[in-house]
Design an enzyme around this catalytic site. Structure first.
Site, PDB file in Angstrom:
ATOM      1  N   LYS A 162     111.586 -73.101  -1.690  1.00  0.00           N
ATOM      2  CA  LYS A 162     110.683 -72.965  -2.829  1.00  0.00           C
ATOM      3  C   LYS A 162     109.294 -73.540  -2.534  1.00  0.00           C
ATOM      4  CE  LYS A 162     114.385 -72.902  -6.277  1.00  0.00           C
ATOM      5  NZ  LYS A 162     114.359 -71.439  -6.399  1.00  0.00           N
ATOM      6  N   CYS A 286     126.226 -69.198  -3.058  1.00  0.00           N
ATOM      7  CA  CYS A 286     126.031 -68.219  -4.139  1.00  0.00           C
ATOM      8  C   CYS A 286     126.327 -66.797  -3.697  1.00  0.00           C
ATOM      9  CB  CYS A 286     124.617 -68.327  -4.697  1.00  0.00           C
ATOM     10  SG  CYS A 286     123.327 -68.165  -3.456  1.00  0.00           S
TER      11      CYS A 286
END
Length: 490
Positions: A162, A286
């Site tokens: 990020k 994920c």
């Protein structure tokens, strides 16, 4: 007594005391040891961080692209120099095996930072001719202050995924790590400062998502939220970000990804892929391929090969370099996973292996769950419909290609998908029909810096990594220049 000293907030290039005076504990899931007390940020601390970021961002954006690039490259070098130290801390905080954190977590995060550091000088606008006397040029300008909200499964990697494009584009970031695994993100803040990133450009606020995360999403001076976590939480974050000030968002959310093994597949390769796609990092990834579709004609052979590989898994102390399967990240998460396993049993899925907590000897002090494989699963079972985020594989039998793809797409999620086949035409035909943002053919799980990653449907909004992500940390300013006369109608 905690192993480490009390952890403070990181604002304006240094550690500072939280104004709340409140703390929470971070726990080693391998043995229940308290690693540290961590200070809990208040709304006042959020304001301090935002003001620091506003000031720091102006300094950072005023630097030349080459200056920013060199500083970020310096941070890459420091990350690699401190790889083993950071990996050891990540292992304590997450329970991941040391062999994994040393080779994956910091390494892949540093790779992404290196990738974006190289792209900083390539951020440029366009020149668009209109006529002989007029043209338009565009500028890509930073958004300003952005916020990142991380998940607990890849703490430092997510913080780098990020912050790398955000900082490369000239923004400042306020990052909130998960309460469950906050330690390595604070170390990343130190590294950015050591590398020469101006004070205030990367701040870390520890605390809960319900408080700190909410305050960040609501703040009018924050221009973008990048969130990784569950879909239900992501919807709340997106709604808050939109209703407060129409913030831009990137959402990397849940998944229940299908892995389709076609009848012509090399079953040894398919079993290797299925086991990696379900049990790497104790199943806490994920993109895991938790719905494994196998053709009816190959079911028995495939199950035998999966069981053979599961028996080779080395469950153990994460500090032992021979271990390749550690505990789950926390005791509450362990209880959640065990609840799903009991649901699978109750709904009559056939248990091939595992299905229980591991309590032998010292394992009884940790959050260990045995690698679990269910077969003869149906699409309506809870373990097939819902994201478990643990070491639980569901095997589903199909009869033809159309059926497999239809059932694979029958989910609210669309994060990842994959196929195993030796037929190149079938591979591409199937992938083009699968509703997922990340797809693999005859492999699973790799997400290099160059590859945009993100989901379809309720698995997310936007992308991380790759060229496309950098553009979403900038905004375009269009400027028309007129060299000739100006003709007014008045």
């Amino acid at each position: 007594m905690a192993r480490f000293e009390e952890q403070k907030l990181y604002i304006g290039g240094r550690y500072v005391e939280a104004s709340s005076g409140a703390t929470f504990e971070t726990i080693n899931p391998a043995n229940g040891e308290v690693l540290a007390k961590v200070q809990r940020a208040s709304r006042e601390d959020v304001e301090r961080a935002v003001q620091s970021a506003v000031e720091g961002q102006k300094v950072w954006a005023a630097m030349t692209a080459m200056q920013r690039s060199r500083i970020l490259r310096r941070a890459v070098d420091i990350l690699r120099e401190r790889n083993d130290e950071l990996a050891a801390l990540e292992t304590l905080d997450t329970g991941k095996p040391l062999a994994e954190t040393r080779s994956v977590d910091i390494v892949t995060g540093a790779d992404v930072l290196e990738y974006y550091a190289g792209l900083v000088p390539a951020i440029e606008g366009e020149q668009i001719p209109l006529r002989e006397t007029s043209f338009v040029y565009t500028r890509r300008e930073p958004l300003g202050v952005v916020a990142g909200i991380g998940a607990w499964n890849y703490p430092v990697q997510i913080a780098l995924w990020k912050s790398a494009p955000a900082l490369a584009a000239g923004n400042a970031m306020i990052f909130k790590p998960s309460e469950v695994t906050p330690l390595t993100t604070l170390k990343l803040a130190e590294i950015y400062t050591e590398a020469g990133v101006p004070d205030g450009v990367f701040n870390v606020l520890t605390g809960s998502g319900r408080e700190v995360g909410q305050w960040l999403t609501e703040h009018p001076l924050i221009e973008k939220i990048s969130f990784t976590g569950g879909t239900s939480t992501g919807k709340k974050v997106m709604a808050s970000a939109s209703s407060s000030s129409l913030k831009e968002v990137t959402m990397e959310l849940g998944g229940k990804s299908p892995l389709i093994i076609f009848p012509d597949a090399d079953l040894d390769r398919a079993a290797d892929i299925a086991v990696m796609a379900n049990f790497f990092s104790s199943g806490q990834v994920c993109t895991n391929g938790t719905r494994v579709f196998i053709h009816r004609s190959q079911q028995a052979r495939f199950e035998a090969k999966v069981l053979e590989r599961v028996q080779r898994i080395r469950l153990g102390d994460p500090q032992d370099e021979n271990t390749n399967f550690g505990p789950l990240v926390s005791f509450p998460h362990m209880e959640s996973v065990l609840g799903y396993i009991e649901s699978g049993k109750a709904q009559k899925a056939r248990l091939l292996c595992g299905g229980e907590r591991v309590t032998d000897g010292a394992f009884g002090n940790g959050a260990y769950v045995a690698p679990t494989v269910f077969t003869d699963c149906s699409d309506d079972m809870t373990i097939v419909r819902e994201e478990i985020f643990g070491p639980v594989m569901s095997i589903l039998v199909y009869d033809d290609e159309d059926e497999a793809i239809r059932r694979a797409n029958d989910t609210e999620y669309g994060l990842a998908a994959g196929v195993v086949t030796q037929d190149l035409a079938r591979a591409h035909r199937a992938i083009h029909r699968l509703e997922a943002g990340i797809c693999w053919i005859n492999t699973w799980g790799e997400s290099p810096a160059e590859m945009p990653v993100g989901g379809y449907k309720q698995s997310g909004v936007g992308r991380e990594n790759g060229l496309t992500t950098l553009a979403h940390y900038t905004r375009i300013k269009s400027v028309q220049v007129e060299l000739g006369d100006y003709a007014s109608v008045f």
